[in-house]
Design an enzyme around this catalytic site. Sequence first.
Site, PDB file in Angstrom:
ATOM      1  N   SER A 134       0.858  -1.172   0.123  1.00  0.00           N
ATOM      2  CA  SER A 134      -0.104   0.080   0.042  1.00  0.00           C
ATOM      3  C   SER A 134       0.916   1.165   0.123  1.00  0.00           C
ATOM      4  O   SER A 134       2.016   1.193   0.418  1.00  0.00           O
ATOM      5  CB  SER A 134      -0.801   0.095   1.066  1.00  0.00           C
ATOM      6  OG  SER A 134      -1.605   1.228   1.244  1.00  0.00           O
ATOM      7  N   HIS A 191      -7.575  -3.314   4.993  1.00  0.00           N
ATOM      8  CA  HIS A 191      -7.054  -1.940   5.030  1.00  0.00           C
ATOM      9  C   HIS A 191      -7.754  -1.178   3.857  1.00  0.00           C
ATOM     10  O   HIS A 191      -7.981   0.015   4.157  1.00  0.00           O
ATOM     11  CB  HIS A 191      -5.397  -2.013   4.602  1.00  0.00           C
ATOM     12  CG  HIS A 191      -4.805  -0.779   3.928  1.00  0.00           C
ATOM     13  ND1 HIS A 191      -5.301  -0.010   2.668  1.00  0.00           N
ATOM     14  CD2 HIS A 191      -3.987   0.181   4.729  1.00  0.00           C
ATOM     15  CE1 HIS A 191      -4.573   0.903   2.567  1.00  0.00           C
ATOM     16  NE2 HIS A 191      -3.778   1.136   3.547  1.00  0.00           N
TER      17      HIS A 191
HETATM   18  C1  6PG Z   1      -3.275   1.340  -1.582  1.00  0.00           C
HETATM   19  C2  6PG Z   1      -4.708   1.284  -2.218  1.00  0.00           C
HETATM   20  C3  6PG Z   1      -4.720   0.696  -3.682  1.00  0.00           C
HETATM   21  C4  6PG Z   1      -6.006   0.824  -4.277  1.00  0.00           C
HETATM   22  C5  6PG Z   1      -6.249   1.613  -5.302  1.00  0.00           C
HETATM   23  C6  6PG Z   1      -7.496   1.558  -5.699  1.00  0.00           C
HETATM   24  O1  6PG Z   1      -3.462   0.835  -0.473  1.00  0.00           O
HETATM   25  O2  6PG Z   1      -2.305   1.813  -2.180  1.00  0.00           O
HETATM   26  O3  6PG Z   1      -5.684   0.886  -1.547  1.00  0.00           O
HETATM   27  O4  6PG Z   1      -4.030  -0.455  -3.695  1.00  0.00           O
HETATM   28  O5  6PG Z   1      -6.274  -0.471  -4.621  1.00  0.00           O
HETATM   29  O6  6PG Z   1      -5.984   3.033  -4.633  1.00  0.00           O
HETATM   30  O7  6PG Z   1      -8.722   1.135  -5.300  1.00  0.00           O
HETATM   31  P1  6PG Z   1     -10.075   1.536  -5.869  1.00  0.00           P
HETATM   32  O8  6PG Z   1     -10.006   1.393  -7.398  1.00  0.00           O
HETATM   33  O9  6PG Z   1     -10.977   0.320  -5.222  1.00  0.00           O
HETATM   34  O10 6PG Z   1     -10.720   2.862  -5.110  1.00  0.00           O
END
Ligand code: 6PG
Length: 479
Positions: A134, A191
């Site tokens: 993340s 998360h």
């Molecule tokens: C992270 C985010 C990332 C996430 C995207 C898009 O922890 O860096 O959670 O992994 O998957 O930002 O998520 P959505 O398209 O579902 O909003």
Amino acid sequence: MTEQQTGTCDIGVIGMAVMGQNLALNMESKGFTVAVFNRTTSRTEAFVRERGQGKNVVGALTLEDFVAALKPPRKAMLMVQAGAGTDAVIDALLPLLDPGDLIIDGGNSFYDDTERRAAAVEAEGRGYIGTGVSGGEYGALHGPSIMPGGTETAYAAVEPIFTKIAAQVDDGPCCAYLGPGSAGHYVKMVHNGIEYGIMQVLAEAYDVMQRGLGMTVPEIQEVVAGWNAGELQSFLVEITADILTHKDPDTDKFVVEIIQDSAAQKGTGKWTSQSALDHGIPIPTITAATEARILSSFKEIRERADGILQGATPSFAGPRDELIPALQDAVYLAAVSAYAQGMHLLTAASAERNYDLDFATVARIWKGGCIIRSLLLEPIKQAFAADPDLTNIMLAEPFASDVRERAPGLRRIVAAAVSQGLPTPAMSAALNYIEGYRTARLPANLVQAQRDYFGAHTYQRVDKEGAYHTEWQDIHNIS
Ligand code: 6PG
């Protein structure tokens, strides 16, 4: 690839979209030599020529060359789109690897897919790590939060690399072994559920300020920036304050105002809610946030309905200098509720799925690098360190006092929003969650009576043990 490059790389990254590129560069900057591969070879070549120039990266144009570039035991990290693409890469890669080599999936994979893939790869004598990563593009390059799951042996092989490339906070790297199988991907999914919840709460706060209180974008920005300077300091509040400063050069409007109000999603929030229902854990703030995205996606229908059903023009009564502090309490408590629900789900999933998670460690590795990093994670970590059997952080200090002291603020904002026809699904869900959670006697007694009435499902009594049934009606006379 030249002969000299054979077997020189400490790790390899497959998938040269921006996350993969940034992670590879992060690894390289920490002293590792990195092999890179992308199915579209021009992308690999461009990366090596441009961002990888002069760096210890080895571009491979075939998977065979990629594998040959890795030092045994080989470590191949997939940064490809979750889903069928991940299976395709694993299928192609697995026959090229030797026993003891390792496949690492760094995408947002669905946890049951990770279980299936780990079993298939391990059956071939290769290791498997499913890991959450993340922090978006910036985190991948400068230090993400890494949430790995798999066997301890597999983790031991990647630990020296992962702990170096992860974000570093006061109490260590934002990476730790979480548990077997899909533990890492499950934790990352939760998360993301918390991420959805807090994002929606902030969007509602913006709406309350803009439509409810009639504030301008710079006025809202000042409030949000103030939050980030205090107890609400967090990545999501910080970026929200920054977003509200950006103007579109063509129209001179704030960028946020010209963005279509239709939120997308890739599935992790939905999976969190689905899994929470399966585990029987209430996560209403997170589910409300996911559903708010779904509702927002019906843009055309909403526009039509606005005319037919006549949407409100909200205007909050009450002085701004009272409502803004109440809004801060509302945002704070709603965010606490999202963490509380996510952690509660993790405690249930850990027990039922045998992850054996250490919840203080989960909170600790979320303190830096990731999207939900915030000041709240230190007291969450401490609460679980003091009581590893804690199921809900609202029962521990400082959160118990927070709930007692700040609920009036949350109530005031939700009440104002409801009375003015301004939707606050996540904040309302948070309030109802908190009120329900701390109500010793809920009206579920009537639901039990109804169940027993039409289905003889029986009920328990408050005054004696056992299962009871009442003959509620004369079955022959029911209308
Ligand atoms: C992270 C985010 C990332 C996430 C995207 C898009 O922890 O860096 O959670 O992994 O998957 O930002 O998520 P959505 O398209 O579902 O909003």
